[in-house]
Design an enzyme around this catalytic site. Structure first.
Site, short mmCIF file in Angstrom:
data_model
loop_
_atom_site.label_atom_id
_atom_site.label_comp_id
_atom_site.label_asym_id
_atom_site.label_seq_id
_atom_site.Cartn_x
_atom_site.Cartn_y
_atom_site.Cartn_z
N GLU A 173 -3.00 -1.15 1.31
CA GLU A 173 -4.35 -0.57 1.16
C GLU A 173 -5.43 -1.39 1.87
O GLU A 173 -6.44 -1.77 1.26
CB GLU A 173 -4.69 -0.40 -0.33
CG GLU A 173 -3.80 0.63 -1.01
CD GLU A 173 -4.25 1.03 -2.42
OE1 GLU A 173 -5.10 0.36 -3.02
OE2 GLU A 173 -3.72 2.04 -2.91
N GLU A 292 2.65 5.19 -2.90
CA GLU A 292 2.07 5.09 -4.25
C GLU A 292 1.57 6.47 -4.62
O GLU A 292 0.69 7.01 -3.94
CB GLU A 292 0.91 4.09 -4.31
CG GLU A 292 1.34 2.66 -4.26
CD GLU A 292 0.19 1.68 -4.53
OE1 GLU A 292 -0.71 2.01 -5.32
OE2 GLU A 292 0.21 0.61 -3.91
O1 AHR Z 1 -0.43 0.75 -8.43
C1 AHR Z 1 -1.59 0.09 -8.85
C2 AHR Z 1 -2.50 -0.30 -7.69
O2 AHR Z 1 -3.02 0.86 -7.11
C3 AHR Z 1 -1.86 -1.03 -6.54
O3 AHR Z 1 -1.82 -2.39 -6.71
C4 AHR Z 1 -2.77 -0.70 -5.40
O4 AHR Z 1 -2.10 -0.68 -4.17
C5 AHR Z 1 -3.36 0.63 -5.77
O5 AHR Z 1 -4.73 0.64 -5.64
#
Ligand code: AHR
Length: 500
Positions: A173, A292
């Protein structure tokens, strides 16, 4: 009762399901690692400190690949802290989540655990505070056979054979200002390309994932991807997408329509990838790693004022209800409908932290979202059919027109199976769904699994772990090659068919 029609044809294929579509994620965050997969003082731990009860569930889910060690965590992480004799490992302040990291669990423990779980590792390198050199050293430690500084360091730690990690994430990210070492698109693109180049010099067999946007809402979304791929197109294999949804407005119809947003997000990322492909006259396709994705909002208020500098606190522990499971099912259907481009998916995360599996000192239990994830992992393998869904639609507050029915069909020649996954999002009415089975007209129903509850907000807890569980009581039949199924209002359905 509303009616919908689904049209499929054996010859109309979207693509093969990459089994890594059903991956997951373990971050050094909250109780995902400590008290999640690793708890040496637990009565459920094996001799390595791994929770056996958790491992059983992970094995049941058949998780093909697991991203590690973050997440936001990776952007401040020194991988060297987590290897070698445990008594020498430093205790550190962990800035992404304001906690204390003991480093008693690191990459070798994770590799051992993954072996037991039957999962591949998807490793992320730190491009927040670190760069090319550390990424190269980590890769050498993990994948080089021996006779060099870092491969011999691994061997000295008791790992004679390389871990042979195939998939590597170039940071996490990096478009988000919350990220340690956050960068502009241009800065990240250069670093990702140069790091990726060096990593592939060392091991040309690896696959690289560059960080796309942290969500479709990001102000830089679109231009971030274009700038990044302009620089990295030849070096990387995947671009990542992250997407979480929540029902903050308590508008369930709108919440369940979030799959429309995910669908558009995927289409937009594919469009940018293909724009750069055209611009570069390239023959290669960049694929998507949705590394994610989940529902995340229940815990946000509680997490607003966390206690700082403690070890593995309860953080981001959403308790999921039925409607969350329905959206997770719809998100899986959406991913399957893009199986030609979405090759890797990581349900974020796996244990305790926004997770299908929860632990306490006295046991484990399965959250509602466990079930659609399980069903797709077990039965959603093979080829995705281009599934035409003629469904009544509704107007969702934020997402516009949304079908009441989400559906996809997956066929598996080897298993001789046709599997229909469907969500009826209608909050009031059951729905009659008919499917002309065409070339599958000699197939009969093996089982029709349903996840449903009258109460959209029903949850599983350790005290009542079986409140929302799938039942093999779906109402469907095949007659003259037409499958007719009654799908309950607010339900997740899996219909498995095989030759009579
Ligand atoms: O999954 C939780 C968090 O969400 C992770 O650390 C991050 O990559 C995202 O913002």
């Amino acid at each position: 009762m509303k009616k919908a029609q689904v049209i499929i044809d054996r010859e109309y294929l979207i693509g093969e399901v990459d089994k890594r579509l059903y991956g997951s994620f373990i971050e050094h965050l909250g109780r995902a690692v400590y008290e999640g997969i690793y708890q040496p003082d637990s009565p459920f731990a094996d001799e390595s400190g791994f929770r056996k009860d958790v491992l059983e569930l992970v094995k049941e889910l058949q998780v093909p690949i697991i991203r590690y060690p973050g997440g936001n965590f990776v952007s401040g992480y020194n991988w060297e802290d987590g290897v070698g004799p445990k008594e020498n490992r430093p205790v550190r302040t962990e800035l992404a989540w304001s906690v204390i990291e003991t480093n008693q669990f690191g990459l070798n423990e994770f590799a051992d655990w993954c072996k037991l779980a039957g999962s591949e590792i998807m490793m992320a390198v730190n491009l927040g505070t670190r760069g090319i050199e550390e990424a190269k050293n980590l890769l050498e430690y993990c994948n080089f056979k021996g006779g060099t500084k870092y491969s011999d360091l691994r061997r000295s730690h008791g790992y004679e054979k390389p871990h042979n990690i195939k998939v590597w994430c170039l940071g996490n990210e990096m478009d988000g200002d919350w990220q340690i070492g956050h960068k502009t698109a241009k800065e990240y693109a250069r670093l990702a390309n140069e790091t990726g180049k060096v990593m592939k010099m060392l091991d040309p067999n690896i696959e690289l994932v560059a960080c796309g946007s942290s969500g479709s809402h990001m102000p830089t979304f679109g231009s971030w991807e274009a700038t990044l791929l302009d620089e990295c197109y030849d070096t990387v294999d995947y671009i990542s997408m992250h997407q979480y949804y929540g029902n903050r407005d308590r508008d369930s119809a709108n919440f369940l329509a979030c799959s429309v947003d995910l669908d558009q997000f995927i289409r937009n990322v594919v469009a940018v990838c293909d724009y750069i492909k055209g611009k570069k006259h390239s023959k290669k396709n960049i694929h998507i790693s949705l590394d994610e994705w989940n529902v995340w909002y229940h815990s946000m208020e509680t997490d607003e004022r966390p206690e700082r500098w403690v070890q593995h606190p309860h953080q981001i522990e959403d308790i999921y209800n039925l409607e969350d499971a329905l959206l997770v099912g719809s998100m899986l259907i959406t991913m399957l409908r893009h199986a030609d481009r979405v090759k890797i998916g990581c349900l974020a995360q796996l244990v305790n932290v926004i997770a299908p599996i929860m632990t306490s000192d006295t046991g484990v239990w399965k959250q509602t979202i466990y079930y659609p994830y399980l069903h797709c992992s077990l039965y959603g393998q093979g080829s995705v059919l281009n599934t035409i869904v003629k469904s009544p639609i509704y107007e969702a507050k934020e997402h516009g027109e949304a079908p009441y029915l989400d559906c996809v069909a997956v066929t598996n020649a080897e298993r001789e199976e046709l599997v229909i996954f469907a969500v009826n999002k209608d909050l009031q009415e059951d729905m009659e769904v008919t499917i002309d089975l065409r070339q599958y007209s000699d197939y009969g129903i093996k089982e029709h699994i349903v996840l449903h509850d009258q109460d959209l907000k029903a949850v599983n807890t350790q005290e009542d772990p079986n409140r929302v569980v799938p039942k093999k009581n779906g109402c469907s039949s095949v007659s003259d090659g037409i499958l007719t199924a009654v799908m309950k209002s607010k339900s997740w359905n899996v219909i498995r068919l095989s030759p009579n």
